[in-house]
Write an enzyme that holds these catalytic residues in place. Structure first.
Site, short mmCIF file in Angstrom:
data_model
loop_
_atom_site.label_atom_id
_atom_site.label_comp_id
_atom_site.label_asym_id
_atom_site.label_seq_id
_atom_site.Cartn_x
_atom_site.Cartn_y
_atom_site.Cartn_z
N ASP A 389 0.75 -1.15 0.03
CA ASP A 389 0.01 0.04 -0.03
C ASP A 389 1.01 1.35 0.15
O ASP A 389 1.80 1.14 0.81
CB ASP A 389 -0.77 0.01 1.28
CG ASP A 389 -1.75 1.27 1.44
OD1 ASP A 389 -2.48 1.16 0.72
OD2 ASP A 389 -1.32 2.10 2.05
N ASP A 391 1.37 5.33 0.65
CA ASP A 391 0.33 6.37 1.24
C ASP A 391 1.24 7.52 1.07
O ASP A 391 1.93 8.02 1.97
CB ASP A 391 0.18 6.05 2.57
CG ASP A 391 -0.74 7.03 3.31
OD1 ASP A 391 -1.04 7.93 3.10
OD2 ASP A 391 -1.10 6.68 4.55
N GLU A 393 1.20 11.42 0.57
CA GLU A 393 0.48 12.62 1.07
C GLU A 393 1.41 14.13 0.70
O GLU A 393 1.77 14.48 1.81
CB GLU A 393 -0.08 12.45 2.49
CG GLU A 393 -0.75 11.22 2.77
CD GLU A 393 -1.09 11.09 4.28
OE1 GLU A 393 -1.20 12.07 5.04
OE2 GLU A 393 -1.11 9.90 4.84
N TYR A 461 -11.68 11.51 6.29
CA TYR A 461 -11.80 11.97 7.68
C TYR A 461 -10.88 13.03 7.81
O TYR A 461 -9.97 13.59 6.69
CB TYR A 461 -11.47 10.60 8.51
CG TYR A 461 -10.36 9.95 8.29
CD1 TYR A 461 -8.89 10.36 8.14
CD2 TYR A 461 -10.66 8.67 7.67
CE1 TYR A 461 -7.89 9.25 7.86
CE2 TYR A 461 -9.71 7.76 7.38
CZ TYR A 461 -8.22 8.13 7.31
OH TYR A 461 -7.41 7.39 7.04
#
Length: 619
Positions: A389, A391, A393, A461
């Site tokens: 995965d 991630d 950002e 979120y």
């Protein structure tokens, strides 16, 4: 609130690092059966095994173990090996160690030379240099499982790949082993038992049971019938038979497990079992690995594979040994998969704090993907992980730092990952949920990258929080927009709609749930939209608190936009409850999403209230 920071400065970005006290012992493939017989006695065999116990950069501690695996006693032993130039023994114990150039000899002491059948003895040494032993011999015979002096055993073949998986069969393929005299054939092992011997690099296993988990390894045999070490393991689940893995119509139920949670949070893999959570999820993202110098790297070596677990802390009630490779979370996750074979585990790299390494890495996507594959598929833990995965950002946008790699960088990275990891591994990514006009979703070709991705974890979120210290108060994970929302496009529905509109298939989108709340203090207004003076107190970080704490310390007093909020004294919190999660899961199904994921396990109650709501809500 700045549109550049709808992601947490803490909850996803918070991590703990710890210097490794001792590197995990790495078993080298030098153990072998060696004939020690004379014409007048029955054959005696033994093994000589090397482990690197510690490595402190400028030196290391090594250990040899000699074991009598035969039926008669050994009266003396001598182990010899070669070190590459620049590597040497500086001191030794429990053996007399001498050298001639790069050739090293260790002889037993007067008191430890005799070994009865089944007995073993170890001797150790401190060394300098980076090298590892080679050309091992025990009592004059090569360390190769036979009595052929000078003939080394084969290397381990590559970890097998699996393809054409059906209800009853699977095709296995592997890369060749090497040997100084040549490879004769390969033994194929299923769940540790030999099922076939083949001369090529592929084997089709038929007659399997539908919906069943199997583990395959391969072992090479040389022309003298000496076998080498087994390959890494490949887990395979046949199709059909009520397969619990998400397929057509199935839903992903994925949670993040943090490596730093084993410290102050005291949350361990075993908690997934005792809470009843393990039976209600399909996937785990293990967070985080780092991205440094264009490569995937270990995030926290101690937590990942070195921390020793006692019997009462361990998933299966068996304590780790001091020289066991690996220990830590990786070994506990391996034990979890043995008990719950339907669970697939991905290694997640990056996160808020470690995303700064992606811009350099994607300058050469193929090299980056190769580094990630080599780490995830390291033979010590290849059987633990089912994919990767990413991630980041955020690609071509700002997070903790700003990236200007361009809108194609993320797609290029995912394409390289898929090419390297292949169709039998999962390749996923956590992505932004910023659907504002000109926001992060528009900065990257998420639709183009989706063809290479199994799914996206859409981080719906952390839209609002006390990083805007004076408010206005707002739910950090609103499902929909509402009158007075501080920023248009900062809600789950808008994010999912925008990604769909760009061409990302709904089935490749997972809805994100936070197992924590965000809160302010100095608030007088009970309804959302009030002013504040700063972040509310939190156990680990101001402005953030776990659901398991908030459910009793500040029970929900209302709902807005599909999520709950609460005012307790001057503190105001927003968070999801089992009830609001149930509503969000219904929405996700109506949108034909691939499922849901959450950050992260330790925020839930000891009986897994929130996970249960996700599981029952998705069906």
């Amino acid at each position: 609130m700045s549109t550049s920071t709808p992601r947490t400065r803490g909850i996803r970005g918070r991590f703990r690092s710890r210097a490794t006290a001792a590197l995990t012992a790495l078993l080298l493939p030098l153990a072998a059966m060696v004939g020690l017989a004379t014409p007048a006695q029955a054959a005696t065999s033994a093994t000589a095994t090397y482990t690197k116990v510690q490595d402190w950069g400028t030196g290391f501690e090594g250990k040899w173990t000699v074991k009598n695996t035969g039926t008669t006693s050994i009266s003396a032993w001598t182990v010899v090996w070669d070190f590459p130039s620049g590597t040497s023994v500086t001191s030794a114990w429990d053996a007399d160690v001498t050298s001639s150039g790069t050739h090293w000899t260790a002889k037993n002491k007067s008191w430890n030379g005799t070994l009865a059948p089944g007995a073993s003895v170890s001797f150790g040494f401190n060394g300098a240099g980076p090298g590892s032993p080679s050309n091992c011999k025990l009592n004059g015979g090569s360390c190769d499982g036979g009595t052929v002096p000078g003939d080394n055993p084969p290397s381990a073949p590559g970890t097998p790949s699996a393809s054409n998986i059906t209800n009853t069969s699977v095709v296995l393929s592997w890369t060749a082993a090497t040997d100084d005299k040549g490879i004769k054939n390969y033994d194929v092992l299923r769940d540790g038992t030999k099922i076939a011997t083949v001369t090529g690099l592929t084997y089709t296993n038929t007659g399997l049971t539908a919906g069943t988990d199997y583990s395959y390894t391969v072992q090479a045999r040389d022309t003298a019938d000496q076998t080498g070490p087994v390959s890494g393991a490949r887990a395979v689940r046949t199709t059909g038979g009520g397969d619990p893995d998400p397929g057509p119509g199935g839903k992903v139920k994925l949670g993040y497990f943090t490596n730093w949670g084993v410290y102050g949070r005291n949350y361990h893999v075993k908690n997934l079992v005792t809470s009843g959570t393990a039976s209600k999820i399909t996937h785990i993202n293990y967070a985080f690995g780092n991205v440094q110098n264009g490569q995937c790297t270990i995030g926290d070596a101690y937590a990942d594979y070195d921390k020793a677990y006692t019997a009462d802390q361990s998933v299966d009630g068996v304590a780790d040994t001091w020289d066991q490779p690996p220990r830590g979370n990786f070994n506990q996750l391996r034990k979890l998969k043995q008990q719950f074979p339907h669970i697939k585990i991905l290694w997640s790299f990056g996160g808020w704090t470690w995303s700064g390494g992606f811009p350099q890495a994607v300058q050469n996507p193929t090299t980056f993907a190769n580094s990630c594959y080599n780490l995830v598929e390291d033979p010590r833990w290849a059987d633990v992980f089912d994919g990767i995965d990413l991630d980041w950002e955020y690609p071509n946008a700002c997070g903790l730092s700003c990236d200007t790699s361009g809108p194609a960088a993320f797609k290029n990275m995912m394409q390289a990952m898929r090419a390297r990891f292949g169709s039998n591994n999962l390749v996923t990514a956590a992505i932004t949920a910023d659907a504002s006009s000109g926001g992060k979703i528009e900065k990257t070709d998420y639709a183009g990258a989706a063809q290479y991705s199994d799914w996206y974890n859409v981080m719906t979120y952390d839209f609002f929080g006390a990083f805007d210290a004076d408010g206005p108060t707002a739910p950090h994970s609103p499902l929909t927009s509402y009158t007075g929302i501080p920023q248009a496009g900062f809600n789950s529905a808008d994010a999912i709609a925008k990604l769909k509109a760009q061409g990302v298939p709904a089935a490749k989108l997972l809805l994100g749930i936070g197992f924590y709340g965000r809160g302010w203090t100095g608030v007088t207004q009970a309804a959302p939209g009030g002013s504040a003076t700063g972040p509310a107190p939190g156990t680990y970080e101001q402005g953030i608190e776990d659901y398991k704490v908030l459910k009793t310390s500040c029970p929900a007093t209302g709902t807005i936009a599909g999520t709950a909020y609460a005012k307790c004294g001057s503190n105001w919190w927003s968070y999801d409850t089992p009830s609001t999660i149930t509503g969000k899961m219904t929405w996700a199904k109506n949108q034909s999403l691939g499922g849901a994921f959450f950050w992260e396990f330790s925020g839930d109650t000891s009986n897994g209230e929130l996970v249960s709501a996700i599981n029952s809500g998705l069906g």
